[in-house]
Motif scaffolding. Sequence first.
Motif, PDB file in Angstrom:
ATOM      1  N   ALA A 180      17.689 -31.494 -14.677  1.00  0.00           N
ATOM      2  CA  ALA A 180      16.782 -31.246 -15.625  1.00  0.00           C
ATOM      3  C   ALA A 180      15.465 -32.263 -15.052  1.00  0.00           C
ATOM      4  CB  ALA A 180      17.271 -31.592 -17.171  1.00  0.00           C
ATOM      5  N   ASP A 181      15.940 -33.715 -15.111  1.00  0.00           N
ATOM      6  CA  ASP A 181      15.106 -34.705 -15.170  1.00  0.00           C
ATOM      7  C   ASP A 181      14.484 -34.652 -13.940  1.00  0.00           C
ATOM      8  OD1 ASP A 181      15.864 -36.304 -16.902  1.00  0.00           O
ATOM      9  OD2 ASP A 181      16.678 -37.593 -16.661  1.00  0.00           O
ATOM     10  N   ARG A 184      11.945 -32.178 -13.997  1.00  0.00           N
ATOM     11  CA  ARG A 184      10.892 -32.401 -14.539  1.00  0.00           C
ATOM     12  C   ARG A 184       9.768 -32.870 -13.444  1.00  0.00           C
ATOM     13  NH1 ARG A 184      14.607 -33.693 -18.737  1.00  0.00           N
ATOM     14  NH2 ARG A 184      14.814 -32.200 -20.423  1.00  0.00           N
ATOM     15  N   ALA A 187       7.758 -30.517 -11.662  1.00  0.00           N
ATOM     16  CA  ALA A 187       7.010 -30.140 -12.115  1.00  0.00           C
ATOM     17  C   ALA A 187       5.516 -31.299 -12.331  1.00  0.00           C
ATOM     18  CB  ALA A 187       7.132 -29.656 -13.854  1.00  0.00           C
ATOM     19  N   LEU A 188       5.520 -32.396 -13.060  1.00  0.00           N
ATOM     20  CA  LEU A 188       4.939 -33.375 -12.190  1.00  0.00           C
ATOM     21  C   LEU A 188       3.571 -33.245 -11.224  1.00  0.00           C
ATOM     22  CD1 LEU A 188       5.585 -36.429 -14.309  1.00  0.00           C
ATOM     23  CD2 LEU A 188       3.773 -34.767 -15.313  1.00  0.00           C
ATOM     24  N   ASN A 193       3.157 -28.938 -16.499  1.00  0.00           N
ATOM     25  CA  ASN A 193       3.530 -29.940 -17.399  1.00  0.00           C
ATOM     26  C   ASN A 193       4.915 -30.297 -17.532  1.00  0.00           C
ATOM     27  OD1 ASN A 193       1.499 -29.472 -19.381  1.00  0.00           O
ATOM     28  ND2 ASN A 193       1.870 -27.533 -19.907  1.00  0.00           N
ATOM     29  N   PRO A 194       5.284 -31.534 -17.356  1.00  0.00           N
ATOM     30  CA  PRO A 194       6.385 -31.956 -17.529  1.00  0.00           C
ATOM     31  C   PRO A 194       7.982 -31.221 -17.452  1.00  0.00           C
ATOM     32  CG  PRO A 194       5.846 -33.553 -18.922  1.00  0.00           C
ATOM     33  CD  PRO A 194       4.398 -32.718 -18.066  1.00  0.00           C
ATOM     34  N   ASP A 195       7.810 -30.364 -18.895  1.00  0.00           N
ATOM     35  CA  ASP A 195       8.712 -29.848 -19.304  1.00  0.00           C
ATOM     36  C   ASP A 195       8.309 -28.171 -18.891  1.00  0.00           C
ATOM     37  OD1 ASP A 195       6.563 -28.555 -20.724  1.00  0.00           O
ATOM     38  OD2 ASP A 195       6.767 -29.231 -22.639  1.00  0.00           O
ATOM     39  N   ASP A 198      12.129 -26.594 -18.400  1.00  0.00           N
ATOM     40  CA  ASP A 198      12.599 -27.056 -19.048  1.00  0.00           C
ATOM     41  C   ASP A 198      13.730 -25.798 -20.422  1.00  0.00           C
ATOM     42  OD1 ASP A 198      12.047 -29.431 -18.780  1.00  0.00           O
ATOM     43  OD2 ASP A 198      11.766 -30.330 -21.176  1.00  0.00           O
ATOM     44  N   ASN A 202      18.124 -23.916 -18.847  1.00  0.00           N
ATOM     45  CA  ASN A 202      18.618 -25.443 -20.312  1.00  0.00           C
ATOM     46  C   ASN A 202      19.848 -24.693 -20.184  1.00  0.00           C
ATOM     47  OD1 ASN A 202      16.916 -22.851 -21.598  1.00  0.00           O
ATOM     48  ND2 ASN A 202      17.736 -23.369 -23.500  1.00  0.00           N
TER      49      ASN A 202
END
Length: 357
Positions: A180-181, A184, A187-188, A193-195, A198, A202
């Motif tokens: 997940a990290d 993120r 995505a950046l 958006n970093p989320d 998510d 999930n």
Amino acid sequence: MLCLRPLHLAARTALKTRCLVTVAQDLSSFNIPVINFAKFREASSSSEKQKTANEIVSAFRETGFIYLSDHGIPQETVKNTFRKSAEFFKMPMETKSKLAWEDPRSNRGYVKIGRERVTQSADPAEIASLRAKAPDYKETMEIGRDWDSEWKNQWPEERDAPLFKRTMLDFYQICHDLHADVMRAIALGLELNPDFFDQKINEQCHNLRLLSYPPIKRSMLEVEGQARAGAHSADYGTLTLLFQDSVGGLEVQNPHTGAFIPATPIPETIVVNVGDLLARWSNDLLRSTVHRVVAPPSRLTESDDQLVTPARQSIAFFCNPNFSTEVSCLPNCGKEMKYPPVNAGAYIVGRLAVTYT
């Protein structure tokens, strides 16, 4: 169109030579970078976080692979998971066979040597032919999320493998959190958006694969097409987190030259590569790179003077989107889609169905 002055033959030849040398240098500079992930996880500013995110995306664009250092998973946790994996594969074949992999929809259980044949092909007949001629020389144990009501993990009895289940479930969760990290960060790096990912990852529809490559006579691996794991493009999902022992054998193909280069184990790092679905999601902006597992350096046995490759262990965590997710071209990844939208679950199950007997 630019209009260039005519060049003398000698000048044109010199220019062409310089250009060819430059191209050759660019093609030979293929490498897998080491990225310190603590600079993302513990960043003191958004600009520092963005810098590391950009490094990750740049590496995935160029090579599709990175070594992730300072990733936050304690080394003792990794070592203990390897110990429990080794204990599992040392169990009698009769005990392991009771846990046999049965269905691509579940993708859980024990896979004996020769049952799987990973390849770049998606044609069932071609894969069956490859498997009959040169099956992958490895055994695996496949573990999924443990709360499914329909598809159950195949756990050994606690008396046969003490703390195996607890160790693997804890490791599964740790790997999901790291996945997940990293998503993120991706995505950046893609200016999202970093989320963004998510709620698309999930549900933890991942696959924890324990791998054991037994010792094998070198002559057996010299059969045409034979490998410990055949050449294939990056795996089926978003990312793969690969934990290697010190033996080595993983090789990554330079997409420019076709040559395979060793992904030499680096202590306390994780090899991370882009999966097929993430490549589709990014419209091939992020590279799905062909790789394979070959025989490491051999050693002579004392009994019959045969060259034998040493045993090898690895642990792969295949990260997947939620199976309900529609994978289609991401924003900022091109105006024209190279691929039609696809359901993540259907895609992965379809690929698995033709890979196993």
